[in-house]
Design a protein around this motif. Structure first.
Motif, PDB file in Angstrom:
ATOM      1  N   VAL A   7       0.844  -1.199   0.000  1.00 50.52           N
ATOM      2  CA  VAL A   7       0.000   0.000   0.000  1.00 50.52           C
ATOM      3  C   VAL A   7       0.880   1.250   0.000  1.00 50.52           C
ATOM      4  N   PHE A   8       1.953   1.217   0.779  1.00 50.26           N
ATOM      5  CA  PHE A   8       2.869   2.352   0.860  1.00 50.26           C
ATOM      6  C   PHE A   8       3.514   2.637  -0.496  1.00 50.26           C
ATOM      7  N   LEU A   9       4.008   1.602  -1.179  1.00 43.58           N
ATOM      8  CA  LEU A   9       4.650   1.769  -2.472  1.00 43.58           C
ATOM      9  C   LEU A   9       3.655   2.246  -3.537  1.00 43.58           C
ATOM     10  N   LEU A  10       2.413   1.735  -3.477  1.00 40.91           N
ATOM     11  CA  LEU A  10       1.383   2.203  -4.405  1.00 40.91           C
ATOM     12  C   LEU A  10       1.062   3.672  -4.156  1.00 40.91           C
ATOM     13  N   TYR A  11       1.050   4.052  -2.883  1.00 38.07           N
ATOM     14  CA  TYR A  11       0.802   5.451  -2.511  1.00 38.07           C
ATOM     15  C   TYR A  11       1.902   6.349  -3.085  1.00 38.07           C
ATOM     16  N   VAL A  12       3.171   5.926  -2.940  1.00 36.11           N
ATOM     17  CA  VAL A  12       4.306   6.691  -3.464  1.00 36.11           C
ATOM     18  C   VAL A  12       4.197   6.840  -4.977  1.00 36.11           C
ATOM     19  N   MET A  13       3.873   5.746  -5.659  1.00 34.63           N
ATOM     20  CA  MET A  13       3.738   5.790  -7.112  1.00 34.63           C
ATOM     21  C   MET A  13       2.595   6.716  -7.523  1.00 34.63           C
ATOM     22  N   GLY A  14       1.517   6.714  -6.741  1.00 31.40           N
ATOM     23  CA  GLY A  14       0.391   7.602  -7.027  1.00 31.40           C
ATOM     24  C   GLY A  14       0.777   9.062  -6.890  1.00 31.40           C
ATOM     25  N   ILE A  15       1.537   9.387  -5.842  1.00 33.60           N
ATOM     26  CA  ILE A  15       1.994  10.764  -5.635  1.00 33.60           C
ATOM     27  C   ILE A  15       2.908  11.195  -6.785  1.00 33.60           C
ATOM     28  N   ILE A  16       3.802  10.292  -7.200  1.00 38.60           N
ATOM     29  CA  ILE A  16       4.703  10.594  -8.315  1.00 38.60           C
ATOM     30  C   ILE A  16       3.905  10.844  -9.597  1.00 38.60           C
ATOM     31  N   PHE A  17       2.905  10.003  -9.838  1.00 34.05           N
ATOM     32  CA  PHE A  17       2.079  10.142 -11.037  1.00 34.05           C
ATOM     33  C   PHE A  17       1.356  11.494 -11.050  1.00 34.05           C
ATOM     34  N   ILE A  18       0.745  11.852  -9.934  1.00 35.11           N
ATOM     35  CA  ILE A  18       0.014  13.121  -9.846  1.00 35.11           C
ATOM     36  C   ILE A  18       0.964  14.302 -10.040  1.00 35.11           C
ATOM     37  N   SER A  19       2.137  14.235  -9.399  1.00 35.04           N
ATOM     38  CA  SER A  19       3.105  15.327  -9.503  1.00 35.04           C
ATOM     39  C   SER A  19       3.609  15.489 -10.931  1.00 35.04           C
ATOM     40  N   GLU A  20       3.859  14.359 -11.604  1.00 35.65           N
ATOM     41  CA  GLU A  20       4.327  14.433 -12.982  1.00 35.65           C
ATOM     42  C   GLU A  20       3.231  14.928 -13.923  1.00 35.65           C
ATOM     43  N   MET A  24       6.046  20.759 -14.570  1.00 28.50           N
ATOM     44  CA  MET A  24       6.694  22.012 -14.175  1.00 28.50           C
ATOM     45  C   MET A  24       5.745  23.172 -14.429  1.00 28.50           C
ATOM     46  N   GLN A  25       5.626  24.035 -13.452  1.00 27.74           N
ATOM     47  CA  GLN A  25       4.749  25.187 -13.572  1.00 27.74           C
ATOM     48  C   GLN A  25       5.576  26.465 -13.516  1.00 27.74           C
ATOM     49  N   PHE A  26       5.249  27.399 -14.400  1.00 28.08           N
ATOM     50  CA  PHE A  26       5.964  28.672 -14.469  1.00 28.08           C
ATOM     51  C   PHE A  26       5.041  29.777 -13.963  1.00 28.08           C
ATOM     52  N   ILE A  27       5.496  30.453 -12.918  1.00 28.90           N
ATOM     53  CA  ILE A  27       4.711  31.518 -12.305  1.00 28.90           C
ATOM     54  C   ILE A  27       5.378  32.852 -12.589  1.00 28.90           C
ATOM     55  N   LYS A  28       4.659  33.760 -13.236  1.00 32.05           N
ATOM     56  CA  LYS A  28       5.198  35.069 -13.566  1.00 32.05           C
ATOM     57  C   LYS A  28       4.971  36.028 -12.392  1.00 32.05           C
ATOM     58  N   VAL A  29       6.055  36.632 -11.924  1.00 29.42           N
ATOM     59  CA  VAL A  29       5.988  37.670 -10.897  1.00 29.42           C
ATOM     60  C   VAL A  29       6.673  38.899 -11.482  1.00 29.42           C
ATOM     61  N   GLY A  30       5.906  39.770 -12.095  1.00 29.76           N
ATOM     62  CA  GLY A  30       6.481  40.895 -12.806  1.00 29.76           C
ATOM     63  C   GLY A  30       7.241  40.394 -14.022  1.00 29.76           C
ATOM     64  N   SER A  31       8.502  40.768 -14.101  1.00 30.07           N
ATOM     65  CA  SER A  31       9.340  40.332 -15.221  1.00 30.07           C
ATOM     66  C   SER A  31      10.099  39.050 -14.906  1.00 30.07           C
ATOM     67  N   ILE A  32       9.891  38.498 -13.701  1.00 27.68           N
ATOM     68  CA  ILE A  32      10.622  37.309 -13.259  1.00 27.68           C
ATOM     69  C   ILE A  32       9.711  36.089 -13.339  1.00 27.68           C
ATOM     70  N   THR A  33      10.259  34.997 -13.844  1.00 27.41           N
ATOM     71  CA  THR A  33       9.521  33.740 -13.931  1.00 27.41           C
ATOM     72  C   THR A  33      10.053  32.759 -12.892  1.00 27.41           C
ATOM     73  N   ILE A  34       9.171  32.273 -12.040  1.00 30.05           N
ATOM     74  CA  ILE A  34       9.545  31.301 -11.006  1.00 30.05           C
ATOM     75  C   ILE A  34       9.130  29.912 -11.474  1.00 30.05           C
ATOM     76  N   LEU A  35      10.084  28.983 -11.424  1.00 29.17           N
ATOM     77  CA  LEU A  35       9.828  27.610 -11.848  1.00 29.17           C
ATOM     78  C   LEU A  35       9.509  26.749 -10.629  1.00 29.17           C
ATOM     79  N   VAL A  36       8.370  26.060 -10.678  1.00 28.04           N
ATOM     80  CA  VAL A  36       7.983  25.136  -9.608  1.00 28.04           C
ATOM     81  C   VAL A  36       8.054  23.721 -10.166  1.00 28.04           C
ATOM     82  N   LEU A  37       8.940  22.904  -9.592  1.00 30.35           N
ATOM     83  CA  LEU A  37       9.188  21.551 -10.092  1.00 30.35           C
ATOM     84  C   LEU A  37       8.158  20.556  -9.568  1.00 30.35           C
ATOM     85  N   PRO A  38       7.965  19.426 -10.271  1.00 29.23           N
ATOM     86  CA  PRO A  38       7.076  18.377  -9.764  1.00 29.23           C
ATOM     87  C   PRO A  38       7.482  17.875  -8.383  1.00 29.23           C
ATOM     88  N   LEU A  39       8.793  17.894  -8.088  1.00 28.58           N
ATOM     89  CA  LEU A  39       9.275  17.470  -6.775  1.00 28.58           C
ATOM     90  C   LEU A  39       8.649  18.294  -5.657  1.00 28.58           C
TER      91      LEU A  39
END
Length: 264
Positions: A7-20, A24-39
């Motif tokens: 169950v624990f390993l399936l849970y980990v795989m599920g979290i990885i799947f959802i995160s992937e 990667m999400q790019f958030i614009k703050v003015g002229s600066i772009t912040i990168l948020v990784l799946p990790l």
């Protein structure tokens, strides 16, 4: 294998799947772009779901003490493939990298700043043995591996380094996403920024180098190669700096504050 481990390993795989799937999400703050990784999303999800009030049904077994201990003792193994990935990025630019070899070596010495600045502050704030793991380095792969082998992750030292690892994952990658654009604006060369990205953290290096590639897409291969090489050298040399410089320095400073050795 026990049912709760499955169950624990399936849970980990599920979290990885959802995160992937979030990616990667790019958030614009003015002229600066912040990168948020799946990790970052993976860590946030597991922290939120792990709140005691939300641990219902199968989640009780997922967050059992046995599984937590299992995860802590095996965390080191998932870091090994990272080094292979760095090597693959470095190889195409090896001749260019060798011409700047001394720059990569010099950068590794900066890690002792965590002991000089961080240890006294941590002890003055009331931390005890936790301060050893939290300030031996920046709390990334090298320090995590050393503390795990020396003390384990279930002791005070282990909690210290793991706390820094999580903080670095959550906030470090965000911090290093918007710092490169600022430094580029004041005139730093893209190669210098790429080298500075490899400070010993895979997530921070990825966030920083991705931000630099966004600024200089025509130099993408050089940036990723320099960042990967810097990461490799920092991880390699950082081990020797930690063993021969940081640990003796920490023992001396810890003895001043606590009248005992930090690491035997």
């Amino acid at each position: 294998m026990k049912k709760d481990k499955i169950v624990f390993l399936l849970y980990v795989m599920g979290i990885i799947f959802i995160s992937e799937m979030i990616g990667m999400q790019f958030i614009k703050v003015g002229s600066i772009t912040i990168l948020v990784l799946p990790l970052v999303f993976a860590v946030l999800l597991t922290m939120i779901i792990g709140i005691p009030a939300l641990r219902k049904g199968p989640l009780k077994s997922v967050y059992s003490k046995e599984n937590i201990k299992f995860a802590g003792s095996n965390l080191i193994f998932i870091m090994l493939p990272l080094m292979a990935r760095y090597g693959a990025d470095v190889a195409p630019k090896i001749n260019e990298i060798l011409q700047l070899g001394w720059v990569f070596l010099l950068q590794s010495v900066g890690n002792i700043g965590t002991v000089i600045l961080g240890l006294p502050i941590a002890l003055l704030l009331g931390l005890n043995r936790e301060a050893i793991g939290a300030t031996l380095g920046i709390g990334r792969e090298g320090e995590l591996a050393f503390i795990t082998e020396k003390f384990g992750l279930n002791g005070d030292e282990g909690r210290g380094v793991l706390s820094m690892y999580l903080v670095g994952t959550l906030f470090g990658s965000l911090f290093f996403s918007f710092i490169p654009p600022l430094l580029s604006a004041v005139g730093f060369d893209y190669r210098a920024l790429a080298i500075a990205s490899g400070l010993g953290s895979a997530s921070m290096m990825t966030a920083s180098s991705s931000a630099i590639v966004g600024l200089y897409p025509e130099h993408a291969s050089t940036i990723t190669s320099f960042a990967g090489a810097s990461q490799l050298v920092t991880s390699f040399m950082g081990t020797y700096v930690m063993v021969f410089v940081s640990i003796p320095l920490m023992n001396a400073m810890y003895r001043v504050f606590k009248k005992e050795r930090a690491i035997n």
